[in-house]
Design a protein around this motif. Structure first.
Motif, PDB file in Angstrom:
ATOM      1  N   PHE A   1       0.834  -1.206   0.000  1.00 44.88           N
ATOM      2  CA  PHE A   1       0.000   0.000   0.000  1.00 44.88           C
ATOM      3  C   PHE A   1       0.869   1.256   0.000  1.00 44.88           C
ATOM      4  O   PHE A   1       0.649   2.187  -0.777  1.00 44.88           O
ATOM      5  CB  PHE A   1      -0.924   0.008   1.212  1.00 44.88           C
ATOM      6  CG  PHE A   1      -1.598   1.333   1.447  1.00 44.88           C
ATOM      7  CD1 PHE A   1      -2.612   1.766   0.606  1.00 44.88           C
ATOM      8  CD2 PHE A   1      -1.204   2.152   2.500  1.00 44.88           C
ATOM      9  CE1 PHE A   1      -3.223   2.998   0.808  1.00 44.88           C
ATOM     10  CE2 PHE A   1      -1.808   3.379   2.702  1.00 44.88           C
ATOM     11  CZ  PHE A   1      -2.826   3.809   1.856  1.00 44.88           C
ATOM     12  N   ILE A   2       1.875   1.273   0.862  1.00 43.71           N
ATOM     13  CA  ILE A   2       2.760   2.435   0.935  1.00 43.71           C
ATOM     14  C   ILE A   2       3.511   2.623  -0.385  1.00 43.71           C
ATOM     15  O   ILE A   2       3.626   3.738  -0.912  1.00 43.71           O
ATOM     16  CB  ILE A   2       3.762   2.276   2.094  1.00 43.71           C
ATOM     17  CG1 ILE A   2       3.007   2.293   3.438  1.00 43.71           C
ATOM     18  CG2 ILE A   2       4.811   3.381   2.065  1.00 43.71           C
ATOM     19  CD1 ILE A   2       3.890   1.989   4.637  1.00 43.71           C
ATOM     20  N   GLY A   3       4.006   1.516  -0.931  1.00 42.43           N
ATOM     21  CA  GLY A   3       4.777   1.599  -2.165  1.00 42.43           C
ATOM     22  C   GLY A   3       3.962   2.055  -3.359  1.00 42.43           C
ATOM     23  O   GLY A   3       4.415   2.880  -4.160  1.00 42.43           O
ATOM     24  N   LEU A   4       2.733   1.533  -3.491  1.00 42.30           N
ATOM     25  CA  LEU A   4       1.918   1.838  -4.661  1.00 42.30           C
ATOM     26  C   LEU A   4       1.153   3.145  -4.536  1.00 42.30           C
ATOM     27  O   LEU A   4       1.003   3.873  -5.525  1.00 42.30           O
ATOM     28  CB  LEU A   4       0.929   0.693  -4.920  1.00 42.30           C
ATOM     29  CG  LEU A   4       1.531  -0.655  -5.339  1.00 42.30           C
ATOM     30  CD1 LEU A   4       0.436  -1.699  -5.479  1.00 42.30           C
ATOM     31  CD2 LEU A   4       2.304  -0.517  -6.646  1.00 42.30           C
ATOM     32  N   SER A   5       0.662   3.446  -3.323  1.00 41.63           N
ATOM     33  CA  SER A   5      -0.212   4.615  -3.172  1.00 41.63           C
ATOM     34  C   SER A   5       0.488   5.853  -2.624  1.00 41.63           C
ATOM     35  O   SER A   5       0.051   6.973  -2.897  1.00 41.63           O
ATOM     36  CB  SER A   5      -1.405   4.264  -2.267  1.00 41.63           C
ATOM     37  OG  SER A   5      -2.240   3.308  -2.881  1.00 41.63           O
ATOM     38  N   LEU A   6       1.530   5.684  -1.841  1.00 44.18           N
ATOM     39  CA  LEU A   6       2.200   6.838  -1.242  1.00 44.18           C
ATOM     40  C   LEU A   6       3.516   7.174  -1.949  1.00 44.18           C
ATOM     41  O   LEU A   6       3.824   8.345  -2.164  1.00 44.18           O
ATOM     42  CB  LEU A   6       2.457   6.586   0.246  1.00 44.18           C
ATOM     43  CG  LEU A   6       1.208   6.302   1.095  1.00 44.18           C
ATOM     44  CD1 LEU A   6       1.576   6.166   2.561  1.00 44.18           C
ATOM     45  CD2 LEU A   6       0.147   7.388   0.907  1.00 44.18           C
ATOM     46  N   ILE A   7       4.297   6.153  -2.287  1.00 38.99           N
ATOM     47  CA  ILE A   7       5.568   6.383  -2.972  1.00 38.99           C
ATOM     48  C   ILE A   7       5.374   6.385  -4.483  1.00 38.99           C
ATOM     49  O   ILE A   7       5.821   7.278  -5.193  1.00 38.99           O
ATOM     50  CB  ILE A   7       6.610   5.334  -2.551  1.00 38.99           C
ATOM     51  CG1 ILE A   7       6.911   5.475  -1.048  1.00 38.99           C
ATOM     52  CG2 ILE A   7       7.898   5.484  -3.370  1.00 38.99           C
ATOM     53  CD1 ILE A   7       7.849   4.435  -0.502  1.00 38.99           C
ATOM     54  N   GLY A   8       4.679   5.381  -4.987  1.00 40.76           N
ATOM     55  CA  GLY A   8       4.371   5.318  -6.407  1.00 40.76           C
ATOM     56  C   GLY A   8       5.341   4.471  -7.204  1.00 40.76           C
ATOM     57  O   GLY A   8       6.450   4.167  -6.763  1.00 40.76           O
ATOM     58  N   VAL A   9       4.897   4.080  -8.381  1.00 42.15           N
ATOM     59  CA  VAL A   9       5.692   3.281  -9.308  1.00 42.15           C
ATOM     60  C   VAL A   9       6.243   4.205 -10.383  1.00 42.15           C
ATOM     61  O   VAL A   9       5.511   5.033 -10.930  1.00 42.15           O
ATOM     62  CB  VAL A   9       4.840   2.172  -9.963  1.00 42.15           C
ATOM     63  CG1 VAL A   9       5.661   1.388 -10.978  1.00 42.15           C
ATOM     64  CG2 VAL A   9       4.273   1.247  -8.912  1.00 42.15           C
TER      65      VAL A   9
ATOM     66  N   PHE B   1      11.114   4.891 -16.709  1.00 43.34           N
ATOM     67  CA  PHE B   1      11.281   5.641 -17.952  1.00 43.34           C
ATOM     68  C   PHE B   1      10.772   7.077 -17.817  1.00 43.34           C
ATOM     69  O   PHE B   1      10.154   7.639 -18.720  1.00 43.34           O
ATOM     70  CB  PHE B   1      10.559   4.939 -19.103  1.00 43.34           C
ATOM     71  CG  PHE B   1      10.958   3.496 -19.272  1.00 43.34           C
ATOM     72  CD1 PHE B   1      12.236   3.152 -19.704  1.00 43.34           C
ATOM     73  CD2 PHE B   1      10.064   2.474 -18.979  1.00 43.34           C
ATOM     74  CE1 PHE B   1      12.608   1.836 -19.844  1.00 43.34           C
ATOM     75  CE2 PHE B   1      10.427   1.156 -19.124  1.00 43.34           C
ATOM     76  CZ  PHE B   1      11.698   0.830 -19.556  1.00 43.34           C
ATOM     77  N   GLY B   2      10.996   7.663 -16.641  1.00 48.04           N
ATOM     78  CA  GLY B   2      10.613   9.051 -16.429  1.00 48.04           C
ATOM     79  C   GLY B   2       9.140   9.263 -16.130  1.00 48.04           C
ATOM     80  O   GLY B   2       8.691  10.399 -16.005  1.00 48.04           O
ATOM     81  N   ILE B   3       8.381   8.190 -16.021  1.00 53.18           N
ATOM     82  CA  ILE B   3       6.949   8.291 -15.749  1.00 53.18           C
ATOM     83  C   ILE B   3       6.669   7.652 -14.397  1.00 53.18           C
ATOM     84  O   ILE B   3       7.152   6.560 -14.101  1.00 53.18           O
ATOM     85  CB  ILE B   3       6.123   7.579 -16.842  1.00 53.18           C
ATOM     86  CG1 ILE B   3       6.416   8.204 -18.209  1.00 53.18           C
ATOM     87  CG2 ILE B   3       4.632   7.650 -16.520  1.00 53.18           C
ATOM     88  CD1 ILE B   3       5.750   7.469 -19.355  1.00 53.18           C
ATOM     89  N   SER B   4       5.899   8.333 -13.572  1.00 53.48           N
ATOM     90  CA  SER B   4       5.541   7.783 -12.265  1.00 53.48           C
ATOM     91  C   SER B   4       4.027   7.767 -12.120  1.00 53.48           C
ATOM     92  O   SER B   4       3.313   8.557 -12.743  1.00 53.48           O
ATOM     93  CB  SER B   4       6.165   8.610 -11.136  1.00 53.48           C
ATOM     94  OG  SER B   4       5.671   9.938 -11.164  1.00 53.48           O
ATOM     95  N   PHE B   5       3.553   6.843 -11.301  1.00 58.59           N
ATOM     96  CA  PHE B   5       2.115   6.713 -11.088  1.00 58.59           C
ATOM     97  C   PHE B   5       1.847   6.222  -9.677  1.00 58.59           C
ATOM     98  O   PHE B   5       2.542   5.337  -9.181  1.00 58.59           O
ATOM     99  CB  PHE B   5       1.510   5.720 -12.096  1.00 58.59           C
ATOM    100  CG  PHE B   5       0.046   5.456 -11.876  1.00 58.59           C
ATOM    101  CD1 PHE B   5      -0.911   6.385 -12.248  1.00 58.59           C
ATOM    102  CD2 PHE B   5      -0.371   4.276 -11.264  1.00 58.59           C
ATOM    103  CE1 PHE B   5      -2.249   6.142 -12.026  1.00 58.59           C
ATOM    104  CE2 PHE B   5      -1.712   4.030 -11.041  1.00 58.59           C
ATOM    105  CZ  PHE B   5      -2.664   4.970 -11.419  1.00 58.59           C
ATOM    106  N   ARG B   6       0.860   6.804  -9.028  1.00 62.43           N
ATOM    107  CA  ARG B   6       0.438   6.374  -7.708  1.00 62.43           C
ATOM    108  C   ARG B   6      -0.984   5.848  -7.792  1.00 62.43           C
ATOM    109  O   ARG B   6      -1.851   6.479  -8.388  1.00 62.43           O
ATOM    110  CB  ARG B   6       0.489   7.526  -6.703  1.00 62.43           C
ATOM    111  CG  ARG B   6       1.886   7.986  -6.319  1.00 62.43           C
ATOM    112  CD  ARG B   6       1.812   9.008  -5.192  1.00 62.43           C
ATOM    113  NE  ARG B   6       3.133   9.472  -4.804  1.00 62.43           N
ATOM    114  CZ  ARG B   6       3.742  10.514  -5.357  1.00 62.43           C
ATOM    115  NH1 ARG B   6       3.120  11.206  -6.312  1.00 62.43           N
ATOM    116  NH2 ARG B   6       4.942  10.881  -4.958  1.00 62.43           N
TER     117      ARG B   6
END
Length: 213
Positions: free
Chosen positions: A48-56, A59-64
């Motif tokens: 949860f922390i990794g996907l929703s708070l830190i994000g994925v 290639f210069g693109i991030s997503f939460r």
């Protein structure tokens, strides 16, 4: 039983720890309450922390993942992990006679619960989705834990431990795929579209392996 000491002993000296576990009085409620339910929180909360708070990011693109979706992902993943431990115990118990072992429901549950330790602890790497592959590799150690525990808890001959382990692992992979599919339904479409990226692929692998190696 001290939780930290038990985690350390099963990971660092499994061959010496399995006979101790085998001799301990236990029931499903105590195993879940004192061990499985606590350790299963590690990959659930870390994810949860990794996907929703830190994000994925890749290639210069991030997503939460949105918080609500992330919470749903966490809760469902947590519950399915608990279910998976029980289902694997049923499989281990049912397959015992096939590999000249002795059926024992509580022995099978102990084996499933404690062999899952590596996957649960390795889930901490989900805090950083880019490091999830390390958690997936750590979870593979659960295969060795299972292999060393089968002759002790299920009384199978040592020469039958390898095929017995292989069958259980295949069942775990199938179960992990099902869990991964269910969790994918809770993941927003941008993440599904990003599944081709290394980070997203790693996250999917972590969910599969952590479901029980």
């Amino acid at each position: 039983m001290n939780l930290v000491e038990r985690v350390q002993s099963i990971l660092l000296k499994p061959k010496a720890t399995w006979p101790v576990i085998d001799a301990e009085p236990a029931d499903p409620a105590s195993l879940y309450r004192n061990y499985v339910m606590i350790l299963a929180l590690i990959p659930a909360v870390a994810s949860f922390i990794g996907l929703s708070l830190i994000g994925v990011g890749a290639f210069g693109i991030s997503f939460r993942v949105p918080i609500i979706s992330g919470l749903a992902h966490m809760v469902v993943g947590y519950v399915l992990s608990l279910v998976m431990v029980f289902v694997l115990a049923l499989i281990i118990d049912a397959m015992a006679p096939t590999f000249e072992g002795t059926r024992s429901q509580i022995g099978a549950l102990k084996l499933s619960a404690y062999a899952s330790t590596a996957a649960f602890v390795g889930g901490v790497f989900s805090l950083l989705p880019s490091l999830s592959i390390i958690g997936a590799l750590a979870a593979l150690y659960g295969i060795y834990l299972l292999y060393t525990g089968l002759p002790v808890l299920m009384r199978c001959p040592p020469d039958k431990a390898v095929p017995y382990t292989a069958v259980v692992v295949v069942c775990a992979i199938v179960g992990g795929c099902i869990i991964g599919w269910v969790l994918a339904l809770l993941t927003p479409s941008p993440m599904r579209l990003g599944a081709a990226s290394p980070a997203a692929a790693v996250a999917a692998l972590q969910q599969l392996v952590a479901a029980n190696a």
